[in-house]
Design an enzyme around this catalytic site. Structure first.
Site, PDB file in Angstrom:
ATOM      1  N   GLU A 154       0.824  -1.210   0.000  1.00  0.00           N
ATOM      2  CA  GLU A 154       0.000   0.000   0.000  1.00  0.00           C
ATOM      3  C   GLU A 154       0.863   1.267   0.000  1.00  0.00           C
ATOM      4  O   GLU A 154       0.616   2.186  -0.772  1.00  0.00           O
ATOM      5  CB  GLU A 154      -0.919   0.012   1.232  1.00  0.00           C
ATOM      6  CG  GLU A 154      -2.123  -0.896   1.123  1.00  0.00           C
ATOM      7  CD  GLU A 154      -3.157  -0.372   0.148  1.00  0.00           C
ATOM      8  OE1 GLU A 154      -3.105   0.830  -0.197  1.00  0.00           O
ATOM      9  OE2 GLU A 154      -4.010  -1.163  -0.284  1.00  0.00           O
ATOM     10  N   SER A 155       1.858   1.318   0.874  1.00  0.00           N
ATOM     11  CA  SER A 155       2.590   2.571   1.092  1.00  0.00           C
ATOM     12  C   SER A 155       4.099   2.410   1.128  1.00  0.00           C
ATOM     13  O   SER A 155       4.805   3.384   1.398  1.00  0.00           O
ATOM     14  CB  SER A 155       2.145   3.187   2.417  1.00  0.00           C
ATOM     15  OG  SER A 155       2.456   2.314   3.499  1.00  0.00           O
TER      16      SER A 155
END
Length: 519
Positions: A154-155
């Site tokens: 995700e990040s």
């Protein structure tokens, strides 16, 4: 003789581990670019790079992450293994989530272990700080610990990551989803960036998705594209509920999400086998929390303790203005490296009292509790030693570049000028910038742009009285309300109080009159 020893070494390695050592520099022995990225969306690769660059920009000493000898050693050789060994290694993890293996998963494993080795090494270092947070929340809810790898894709484990779509934080929450799961988001705090609060929200969201699908792989897909898209894919596949059966009915970007998740689990668990080693994180190994019950600025802490603002931001990324907006019955948590906590407790009276009137205006502005944050409005890096400049937006300008031009934080530029979340600006727009008095000469020419502009907006022309007030000259058609709108955090009542104007005198405001404005 050396050549003979080297040949024997290679043979032993191949017999013992079934691996081949391939030099990064010998591109002919690696997979081609097309083969490596087959089934991998370019946007996914770009996301990894973007979040890695964001991480680098947040480091105080970037060079230490590039020149280390062990990193050079890590990048020297890239092992390669047969499919049977990849499959065996995934099975030996005994995961609670079914980890499939196929060519698509293999491509993502190659992406992490070949092309993005430096990024994986960085994430391995950061995981030592963040994974215990994720594991605690998942274990408390009896959920598979493998879900801790979701923030990897995700990040890239960057707590201040922002996507182009507006998703924020480790778990990349969009604004509506963050609010739905009770994350506080306002001008001073965004709990999507809070590693603990966002993890707790993500755990609740994942649990809600599991109650729908009762299949963790489908839950992971739904986390990426939303349950609506997964439901459509199930219907279009004739009601099948296996991820690989609905694979081609999912959005393109989601097709790579689950394979990337599986590949991330593999890359983290077998990083050493691929000659990838953690890059030490700057995050403190042990932190403790302090409950703060009154407004506090990071500068007040740093001026009275041997800790930098950057260190506080690293472990408290949710405070977007360096302000803990506590008070009026509301308390917040401040996280600090463990060795600083005792010093803070011993000196907290001095810390809270330090330049209180400079950082916070404690005067009564309104009886409305919903406006309680207005009393902090002027503290965004604007103190008595700052000069106010006005910059005219030119063609091709973007807010980030303007902030860099004046060496100020983008968050401050956004705050001073009430820019919206999309940071939309237009040619000819006037932006207020505060710079140190000692640097006015350096930045004055950059601010005074005299080229032809369009849609020029009316910007207050002021004369400085001292470090706290300025004079504003009233123009034709203006009233106190329209003047107050030109200054963030200022109300018409403030202007009346500063200039001794009563209710009966408001209608007598005239063009050319000079009013004192507190900045």
């Amino acid at each position: 003789m050396r050549l003979l020893v080297w040949i024997i070494f290679l043979c032993v390695c191949k017999i013992a581990g079934g691996q081949e050592l391939v030099s990064v520099e010998d591109s002919s022995m690696l997979k081609s670019e097309g083969q490596l990225t087959d089934s991998i969306q370019p946007s996914f690769i770009q996301t990894i790079d973007n979040y890695y660059l964001q991480w680098l920009q947040n480091q105080k000493k970037t060079d230490t992450y590039v020149d280390s000898a062990y990193i050079a050693e890590m990048l020297k050789t890239v092992p390669e293994f047969p499919d049977s060994l990849y499959l065996l290694r995934l099975d030996s993890l005994n995961p609670a989530i079914n980890l499939s293996y196929n060519n698509i998963v293999r491509n993502f494993i190659d992406l992490y272990t070949v092309r993005k080795r430096m990024q994986v090494a960085t994430m391995l270092g950061a995981s030592e700080y963040y994974f215990p947070i994720f594991e605690e929340a998942l274990a408390a809810n009896c959920m598979p610990l493998e879900l801790k790898y979701l923030p990897v894709i995700e990040s890239a484990l960057n707590p201040v990551a922002r996507s182009r779509a507006g998703a924020c934080g480790l778990w990349q929450f969009m604004y509506p989803t963050g609010k739905m799961y009770k994350l506080e988001i306002n001008s001073f705090i965004d709990e999507r960036f809070d590693p603990v609060k966002s993890t707790q929200a993500a755990v609740r969201y994942l649990n809600d998705l599991y109650s729908i699908y009762e299949d963790w792989i489908l839950v992971i897909a739904a986390y990426n594209c939303g349950p609506g898209n997964v439901n459509k894919a199930i219907r279009r596949s004739g009601g099948k509920k296996n991820y690989w059966d609905i694979y081609y009915h999912l959005p393109k970007e989601t097709r790579g999400y689950v394979p990337a998740f599986i590949a991330a689990i593999y890359a983290f668990n077998y990083s050493k086998e691929h000659n990838i080693y953690p890059i030490e994180s700057t995050l403190p190994p042990i932190c403790d929390t302090i409950v703060v019950e009154d407004a506090l600025h990071f500068d007040q802490i740093c001026k009275n303790m041997d800790i930098s603002v950057e260190e506080l931001r690293d472990v408290n990324p949710q405070y977007t203005k360096d302000i803990i907006p506590a008070g009026l019955g509301k308390s917040y948590v401040l996280k600090m490296p463990y060795n600083y906590v005792g010093n803070f407790i011993d000196n907290q009276d001095t810390i809270f009292a330090y330049k209180r009137n400079v950082y916070f205006d404690n005067s009564d502005r309104t009886a409305n509790p919903n406006d309680r944050f207005k009393r902090y409005a002027h503290v965004a890096s604007v103190t008595g030693d700052k000069a106010r400049l006005v910059y005219t937006v030119r063609s091709g300008d973007v807010p980030g570049a303007i902030a860099a031009k004046f060496n100020v934080r983008l968050a401050d530029l956004k705050y001073w000028n009430n820019l919206n979340r999309r940071l939309t600006i237009r040619v000819g727009q006037k932006l207020v910038v505060y710079v140190p008095n000692s640097k006015v000469g350096k930045y004055k020419d950059k601010a005074s742009y005299r080229g032809k502009v369009t849609n020029e907006t009316d910007v207050p022309k002021v004369e400085t009285i001292d470090g706290e007030f300025v004079y504003y000259t009233v123009k034709k058609g203006e009233n106190l309300w329209t003047i107050a709108k030109k200054y963030p955090g200022v109300t018409n009542r403030d202007i009346m109080r500063w200039n001794g104007i009563s209710e009966n005198d408001v209608k007598d405001i005239r063009p050319g009159q000079k009013l004192k404005i507190k900045i």
